[in-house]
Design an enzyme around this catalytic site. Structure first.
Site, PDB file in Angstrom:
ATOM      1  N   TRP A 255       0.816  -1.227   0.000  1.00  0.00           N
ATOM      2  CA  TRP A 255       0.000   0.000   0.000  1.00  0.00           C
ATOM      3  C   TRP A 255       0.837   1.259   0.000  1.00  0.00           C
ATOM      4  O   TRP A 255       0.416   2.280  -0.537  1.00  0.00           O
ATOM      5  CB  TRP A 255      -1.014  -0.025   1.146  1.00  0.00           C
ATOM      6  CG  TRP A 255      -1.916  -1.209   1.005  1.00  0.00           C
ATOM      7  CD1 TRP A 255      -2.020  -2.279   1.850  1.00  0.00           C
ATOM      8  CD2 TRP A 255      -2.803  -1.502  -0.094  1.00  0.00           C
ATOM      9  NE1 TRP A 255      -2.907  -3.199   1.363  1.00  0.00           N
ATOM     10  CE2 TRP A 255      -3.405  -2.759   0.180  1.00  0.00           C
ATOM     11  CE3 TRP A 255      -3.145  -0.832  -1.268  1.00  0.00           C
ATOM     12  CZ2 TRP A 255      -4.322  -3.345  -0.696  1.00  0.00           C
ATOM     13  CZ3 TRP A 255      -4.061  -1.419  -2.139  1.00  0.00           C
ATOM     14  CH2 TRP A 255      -4.638  -2.657  -1.844  1.00  0.00           C
TER      15      TRP A 255
ATOM     16  N   ASP B 164      -2.066   6.453   6.241  1.00  0.00           N
ATOM     17  CA  ASP B 164      -3.101   5.547   5.737  1.00  0.00           C
ATOM     18  C   ASP B 164      -3.538   4.675   6.919  1.00  0.00           C
ATOM     19  O   ASP B 164      -2.780   3.844   7.410  1.00  0.00           O
ATOM     20  CB  ASP B 164      -2.477   4.676   4.622  1.00  0.00           C
ATOM     21  CG  ASP B 164      -3.460   3.681   4.018  1.00  0.00           C
ATOM     22  OD1 ASP B 164      -4.571   3.518   4.577  1.00  0.00           O
ATOM     23  OD2 ASP B 164      -3.109   3.053   2.995  1.00  0.00           O
TER      24      ASP B 164
ATOM     25  N   LYS C  67     -13.349  -1.725   6.442  1.00  0.00           N
ATOM     26  CA  LYS C  67     -12.789  -2.614   7.460  1.00  0.00           C
ATOM     27  C   LYS C  67     -13.403  -2.290   8.825  1.00  0.00           C
ATOM     28  O   LYS C  67     -14.159  -3.082   9.362  1.00  0.00           O
ATOM     29  CB  LYS C  67     -11.272  -2.524   7.486  1.00  0.00           C
ATOM     30  CG  LYS C  67     -10.675  -2.882   6.112  1.00  0.00           C
ATOM     31  CD  LYS C  67      -9.230  -2.526   6.012  1.00  0.00           C
ATOM     32  CE  LYS C  67      -8.744  -2.369   4.596  1.00  0.00           C
ATOM     33  NZ  LYS C  67      -8.835  -3.553   3.763  1.00  0.00           N
TER      34      LYS C  67
HETATM   35  N1  PMP Z   1      -4.431   0.943   2.237  1.00  0.00           N
HETATM   36  C1  PMP Z   1      -4.559  -0.133   3.023  1.00  0.00           C
HETATM   37  C2  PMP Z   1      -3.757  -0.191   4.298  1.00  0.00           C
HETATM   38  C3  PMP Z   1      -5.414  -1.162   2.672  1.00  0.00           C
HETATM   39  O1  PMP Z   1      -5.527  -2.241   3.453  1.00  0.00           O
HETATM   40  C4  PMP Z   1      -6.157  -1.064   1.476  1.00  0.00           C
HETATM   41  C5  PMP Z   1      -7.147  -2.114   1.028  1.00  0.00           C
HETATM   42  N2  PMP Z   1      -7.075  -3.336   1.561  1.00  0.00           N
HETATM   43  C6  PMP Z   1      -5.979   0.053   0.660  1.00  0.00           C
HETATM   44  C7  PMP Z   1      -5.137   1.054   1.093  1.00  0.00           C
HETATM   45  C8  PMP Z   1      -6.733   0.229  -0.623  1.00  0.00           C
HETATM   46  O2  PMP Z   1      -8.016   0.596  -0.291  1.00  0.00           O
HETATM   47  P1  PMP Z   1      -9.203   0.776  -1.344  1.00  0.00           P
HETATM   48  O3  PMP Z   1      -9.550  -0.577  -1.834  1.00  0.00           O
HETATM   49  O4  PMP Z   1     -10.262   1.424  -0.520  1.00  0.00           O
HETATM   50  O5  PMP Z   1      -8.707   1.665  -2.431  1.00  0.00           O
END
Ligand code: PMP
Length: 357
Positions: A100, A170, A194
């Protein structure tokens, strides 16, 4: 009975789902569903106002921060953040702790220069680099971190602190799971799916001072000021997801707030980590000091035994325990709404599986 260990979209509190079911067709005697309601109606205004005020109360968000309800997922924030904030020296610092931050770095690199000031890639992202050993750049427009690494099961204990350089975090998989001091951060973002509610909603908490550095020419929908000025109602927001987030926040408040969630989450995580630490079969994939209380990653060390365990767990109603495809093994995502009984059942099965294998 099924216990859902999915990393996201993840488990929601049963009480919330039941309340939503009750109100699905007729919300508070309005004769319609929240899904059918105009986002300009007074009913929806009350919903969004209450959701924001609950979030502010639970996270103790100071007045100097704006709360935004956006779309596009955490992934759109990877681009919106540099577009809006990497505007002074056009450079930013990243602590690279997995997929991420990798994706966020790629987006930021389209708009300026990215300094990877530390990385845990050398050990399969199983730890968080030591903050005191990092040389941050004084001219960085911000520092970007991923507070909890959903895939690897690692989380920050210490935070970078720098009065001059804003901290962007994030918190997609850690928001509302433990007490945090908002004033340590300048921008926090999280996909809702989540710990907040259903997918489709992204929450951004941004210090108002940062708005000053947004340049003109950013496309309207991608400019934070658009959403600040319109109270997240510039266009049609994800109304039903906001309503559901409100129900989840009320549930957290009834559970005793974020401090109570933190205690409950620590208790659940400890059950699994204690078993792993005393097991000759299962081993944890994250370094002890940085273990997440939200995503517990582990493996038997054998792909075929992992597969056997996962099949067995599914039979027992313990579902979505497979690790991320990039890492393999198992991952138990034990978000706020995962009941203690679910974790107890998992630990029982792990013990049994160990005896049998
Ligand atoms: N950052 C983290 C820490 C995540 O766990 C996730 C998705 N699992 C994301 C970003 C991406 O999120 P999204 O699918 O809402 O774009």
């Amino acid at each position: 009975m099924v216990y859902n260990f999915s990393a996201g979209p993840g488990v929601l509190p049963k009480e919330v789902l039941n309340k939503a079911a009750q109100e699905l067709v007729d919300f508070e005697q309005t004769g319609m569903s929240v899904m059918e309601m105009s986002h300009r109606s007074s009913h929806f205004q009350e919903i969004i106002d209450e959701t924001e005020s609950l979030l502010r109360e639970l996270l103790e968000i100071p007045e100097s921060y704006h709360v935004l309800f956006l779309q596009g997922g955490a992934s759109l924030q990877f681009a919106m953040i540099p577009m809006n904030l990497m505007t002074v020296n056009k450079t930013c610092d990243f602590i690279h702790t997995g997929t991420w931050t990798g994706k966020a770095m790629k987006e930021a690199a389209n708009m300026g220069s990215v300094n990877v000031v530390a990385s845990s890639e050398d050990a399969a992202f199983s730890y968080i680099p030591l903050i005191e050993e990092i040389n941050f750049n004084e001219d960085a427009d911000y520092i970007h971190i991923c507070h909890n690494n959903t895939i690897y099961g690692t989380k920050y204990i210490d935070l970078p602190s720098n009065d001059r350089v804003p901290l962007v975090a994030d918190m997609s998989s850690s928001i509302l799971s433990e007490k945090i001091d908002i004033s340590n951060f300048d921008l926090i973002f999280a996909g809702a799916q989540k710990n907040i509610g259903p997918a489709g909603l992204t929450i951004v908490i941004i210090k108002s001072e940062l708005l000053k550095r947004i340049p003109n020419g950013v496309p309207t929908m991608l400019d934070y000021r658009t959403h600040v000025e319109s109270g997240s109602l510039f266009n049609t927001p994800p109304t039903y997801s906001i309503y559901m987030a409100g129900l989840v926040l009320k549930w957290i408040k009834e559970m005793g707030g974020v401090a109570a969630m933190e205690e409950y989450n620590a208790q659940k995580a400890k059950l699994i980590y204690d078993l792993i630490d005393n097991s000759w079969l299962f081993n944890g994939l994250a370094m002890r000091a940085y273990r997440s209380t939200m995503n517990v990653t582990f493996s038997t060390g054998s792909q075929s035994l992992d597969r056997k365990f996962l099949a067995r767990a599914t039979e027992e109603g313990l579902i979505a325990l497979n690790g991320h495809k990039s890492l393999g093994g198992m991952r138990a995502s034990i978000y706020n709404a995962m009941p203690l009984e679910g974790v107890e059942k998992l630990v029982e099965l792990m013990k049994k599986f160990e005896r049998e294998n």
